[in-house]
Design an enzyme around this catalytic site. Structure first.
Site, PDB file in Angstrom:
ATOM      1  N   LYS A 231       0.845  -1.190   0.000  1.00 48.09           N
ATOM      2  CA  LYS A 231       0.000   0.000   0.000  1.00 48.09           C
ATOM      3  C   LYS A 231       0.882   1.241   0.000  1.00 48.09           C
ATOM      4  O   LYS A 231       1.928   1.264   0.667  1.00 48.09           O
ATOM      5  CB  LYS A 231      -0.912  -0.012   1.228  1.00 48.09           C
ATOM      6  N   ASP A 259      -0.383   0.242  -4.451  1.00 48.55           N
ATOM      7  CA  ASP A 259      -1.827   0.508  -4.429  1.00 48.55           C
ATOM      8  C   ASP A 259      -2.096   1.747  -3.588  1.00 48.55           C
ATOM      9  O   ASP A 259      -1.843   1.754  -2.385  1.00 48.55           O
ATOM     10  CB  ASP A 259      -2.535  -0.720  -3.822  1.00 48.55           C
ATOM     11  N   ASN A 261      -5.142   3.325  -3.398  1.00 47.98           N
ATOM     12  CA  ASN A 261      -6.535   3.384  -2.950  1.00 47.98           C
ATOM     13  C   ASN A 261      -7.161   4.758  -3.161  1.00 47.98           C
ATOM     14  O   ASN A 261      -7.857   5.278  -2.283  1.00 47.98           O
ATOM     15  CB  ASN A 261      -6.657   2.930  -1.499  1.00 47.98           C
ATOM     16  N   GLU A 317     -11.535  -2.179  -8.714  1.00 48.54           N
ATOM     17  CA  GLU A 317     -12.202  -2.771  -7.547  1.00 48.54           C
ATOM     18  C   GLU A 317     -13.409  -1.966  -7.090  1.00 48.54           C
ATOM     19  O   GLU A 317     -14.299  -2.521  -6.456  1.00 48.54           O
ATOM     20  CB  GLU A 317     -11.215  -2.988  -6.396  1.00 48.54           C
ATOM     21  N   ASP A 340     -14.048  -6.974  -9.980  1.00 49.64           N
ATOM     22  CA  ASP A 340     -14.433  -7.342  -8.618  1.00 49.64           C
ATOM     23  C   ASP A 340     -15.700  -8.169  -8.731  1.00 49.64           C
ATOM     24  O   ASP A 340     -16.573  -7.868  -9.551  1.00 49.64           O
ATOM     25  CB  ASP A 340     -14.679  -6.075  -7.790  1.00 49.64           C
ATOM     26  N   HIS A 367      -9.551  -8.261  -8.382  1.00 50.02           N
ATOM     27  CA  HIS A 367      -9.402  -7.735  -7.028  1.00 50.02           C
ATOM     28  C   HIS A 367      -9.875  -8.782  -6.032  1.00 50.02           C
ATOM     29  O   HIS A 367     -10.937  -9.377  -6.206  1.00 50.02           O
ATOM     30  CB  HIS A 367     -10.260  -6.474  -6.874  1.00 50.02           C
ATOM     31  N   GLU A 398      -5.196 -11.741  -7.020  1.00 51.10           N
ATOM     32  CA  GLU A 398      -4.746 -11.225  -5.724  1.00 51.10           C
ATOM     33  C   GLU A 398      -5.005 -12.263  -4.637  1.00 51.10           C
ATOM     34  O   GLU A 398      -6.001 -12.992  -4.675  1.00 51.10           O
ATOM     35  CB  GLU A 398      -5.517  -9.931  -5.410  1.00 51.10           C
TER      36      GLU A 398
HETATM   37 MG   LIG Z   1      -6.649  -2.245  -4.188  1.00 51.76          MG
END
Ligand SMILES: [Mg+2]
Length: 448
Positions: A231, A259, A261, A317, A340, A367, A398
Site C-alpha cells: 500500500k 496501491d 486506494n 475494484e 471485482d 481484485h 490477488e
Molecule cells: Mg486495491
C-alpha cells in the site's frame, strides 16, 4: 477432445424453486490489528451474506463485501430486492437470464438509488452471485467449470450488452468465446497440474510497522511468492522507505505492485510515482479517484513514459459497472483490469467486463482480499484463462491470507499459486458457526 467435454454423470435436472431469501450482517473485527489498512480504509471486513433457500436440498450462497459500518444498509438493499428472486424457478432464470438480471438492476423504482452503482448494485451482486452458486451446485460443478464449459450462445445470452455495444457486440463476444473453446482441455489440464498464478497483498498494509512489513515480505518470498503488493499513499517519504525495505527483502526479480486506494490527485500521483519509480513498480493501482477515467488515462501515459512502458495503471475494484470499465478500456486508461466479483451486479456483469478486457487486449487480474473475495474471484480468473484470454501472460489473482477459515470451501494455495476449486458452487458458503459468532450486532464476537 470435443467441446464442451462430456459432463460427469449426475441426477437428471429437476425443477428448483427459490422459496426464501435470508440475509445476514456478518462482520469481522479486523480494524484493530491494522489488517487491510490502506490510505483511506480501516475496515472491519464484513459480508452482506445472502442465502437462497429452495424447495429442494440446495442452498445458494452469495455475498457482497463491505468494510464494516454500513453493512446494515447493504442488507436492507438486499431485502428491498428480494421479491425479484423469491418464487422464481431456476429454469425461468436460466431461460431468460438478462430479464432476470435487469429485474434486479433496473427495478423501475429502486433504480433511482443507483442506477447500477453503489449500495443497490452491490446488493444485486450478492443476489445474482447466490443464484450462480445455486446453479453450479445444482449442476454439481465448481462455477469456473460451469462457465468455462457452457456453450457459447448460452454464455452470450447471460450478458446485458445495453450501453456497451460501442465496445463489444454479441457477435464479437461470440467470436472470442468460440476461439476460447479451442485448446480448452489442454489449458484445463495445465491448471490442474500447475495451479493459477497469484500475488500476495498481505505483506504491506499501511498500518503495519516497518519491522512487520520486512518480516512478512521475507516470509512471503521464502514461501514462493514472486509478486507482491504494497500500500502507498501515506506520506511519500514513508512510501519510499517502505518500498525500499520491501525491495531489499524480495530482490529485483519479484514483481512489486503499489496501491494508492484513490488518495492522490492526478498531478500528485504522477509526481509521487516519479519518486517511487526507482523501486520498479509493476503497476500503480487506484492512483486517483475511481470515477476519473481521463485522470487515469493521463497517469497511465505518464508512468509508461517514466518506466519505458513497464509500469501500468490498474484499477477496477470500485468501478461501479460495465460502462466505467468500457470507458477505462476505450481511453487506454488501464493496463490491468481489476474486476471485482460483487462491486458490480455479479457474474453476468463480470462476464461483460472480462470479454471487453479481452477485446482491448488488457489482462484481467481480479481484485480480492476482504472477506470471501479470494474465494469468489479464483473462479472468474480461471474461467477467463480457460475460455476467454487463453494466456497467462500478465494474469494473476490477488491473494490475502485473512478469514478463509470461515468458508466451507476455502481457497487453497501452493507455492504462491491458487489450486483449482473442486467443490460445486461459487465457494462463498459460510460456516454456520462463523455466521453465528460474527453476526452484527448480537453475535458473541461483538457483544463483548
Ligand atoms: Mg486495491
Amino acid at each position: 477432445m470435443p467441446f464442451p467435454p462430456p459432463s460427469p454423470p449426475g441426477p437428471p435436472p429437476m425443477s428448483t424453486t427459490i422459496t426464501a431469501l435470508d440475509v445476514h450482517d456478518v462482520r469481522f473485527p479486523t480494524a484493530a490489528a491494522g489488517d487491510g489498512s490502506d490510505s483511506v480504509n480501516r475496515g472491519d471486513y464484513s459480508a452482506t451474506y445472502v442465502e437462497l433457500r429452495t424447495d429442494g436440498d440446495a442452498l445458494g450462497a452469495g455475498l457482497t463485501f463491505t468494510n464494516g459500518r454500513g453493512n446494515e444498509i447493504t442488507c436492507a438493499a438486499v431485502r428491498a430486492l428480494a421479491d425479484h428472486v423469491v418464487g422464481r424457478t431456476m429454469e425461468e432464470i436460466d431461460d431468460e437470464p438478462v430479464p432476470f438480471w435487469r429485474s434486479l438492476t433496473a427495478d423501475p423504482q429502486l433504480r433511482w438509488l443507483g442506477p447500477e452503482k453503489g449500495v443497490i448494485h452491490m446488493a444485486a451482486g450478492a443476489i445474482v452471485n447466490a443464484v450462480w452458486d445455486l446453479r453450479a451446485k445444482l449442476a454439481g460443478v465448481p462455477l469456473w467449470r460451469l462457465l468455462a464449459e457452457m456453450p457459447t450462445p448460452d454464455l452470450v445470452r447471460c450478458i446485458d450488452f445495453h450501453h456497451i455495444t460501442d465496445a463489444l457486440t454479441p457477435d464479437e463476444a461470440t467470436a472470442i468465446l468460440d476461439k476460447g473453446a479451442v485448446g480448452y482441455a489442454d489449458r484445463r489440464a495445465e491448471l490442474e497440474r500447475d495451479d493459477f498464478p497469484s500475488y500476495t497483498t498481505s505483506v504491506g498494509w499501511l498500518g503495519y510497522p516497518d519491522d512487520k512489513v520486512r518480516a512478512l515480505a521475507r516470509q512471503a518470498h521464502a514461501e514462493g511468492w514472486r509478486a507482491m503488493k504494497m500500500k502507498v499513499g501515506g506520506s511519500i517519504a514513508d512510501d519510499v522507505r517502505r518500498a525500499r525495505l520491501i525491495r531489499e527483502e524480495v530482490g529485483p526479480d519479484t514483481l512489486l505492485m503499489m496501491d494508492a486506494n484513490q488518495i492522490w490527485d492526478v498531478d500528485e500521483a504522477i509526481a509521487n510515482m516519479r519518486l517511487l519509480m526507482e523501486f520498479d513498480p509493476y503497476w500503480i493501482e487506484e492512483p486517483t479517484h475511481a470515477d476519473d477515467v481521463l485522470g487515469h488515462a493521463r497517469i497511465a501515459r505518464a508512468v509508461a513514459e517514466m518506466s519505458g512502458g513497464r509500469c501500468r495503471v490498474a484499477t477496477g475494484e470500485v468501478a461501479a459497472n460495465r460502462v466505467i470499465f468500457k470507458q477505462l478500456l476505450q481511453a487506454e486508461a488501464i493496463g490491468v483490469c481489476q474486476i471485482d466479483a460483487c462491486r458490480v451486479a455479479g457474474v453476468n456483469e463480470v462476464l461483460a467486463e472480462i470479454l471487453m478486457a479481452a477485446k482491448f487486449g488488457v489482462p484481467v487480474c481480479p481484485h480480492a482480499g476482504g472477506v470471501g473475495l479470494c474465494e469468489y474471484v479464483q473462479h472468474l480468473a480461471i474461467f477467463d484463462y480457460l475460455r476467454v484470454g487463453t494466456s497467462l501472460d500478465g494474469r494473476m489473482v490477488e491473494y490475502v491470507d485473512h478469514l478463509h477459515e470461515h468458508f466451507t470451501d476455502p481457497v487453497r494455495t501452493r507455492d504462491g499459486r491458487y489450486r483449482l476449486p473442486e467443490q460445486p458452487g461459487y465457494s462463498v458458503t459460510m460456516r454456520p458457526e462463523s455466521i453465528a459468532e460474527y453476526r452484527f450486532p448480537d453475535g458473541p464476537a461483538w457483544r463483548t
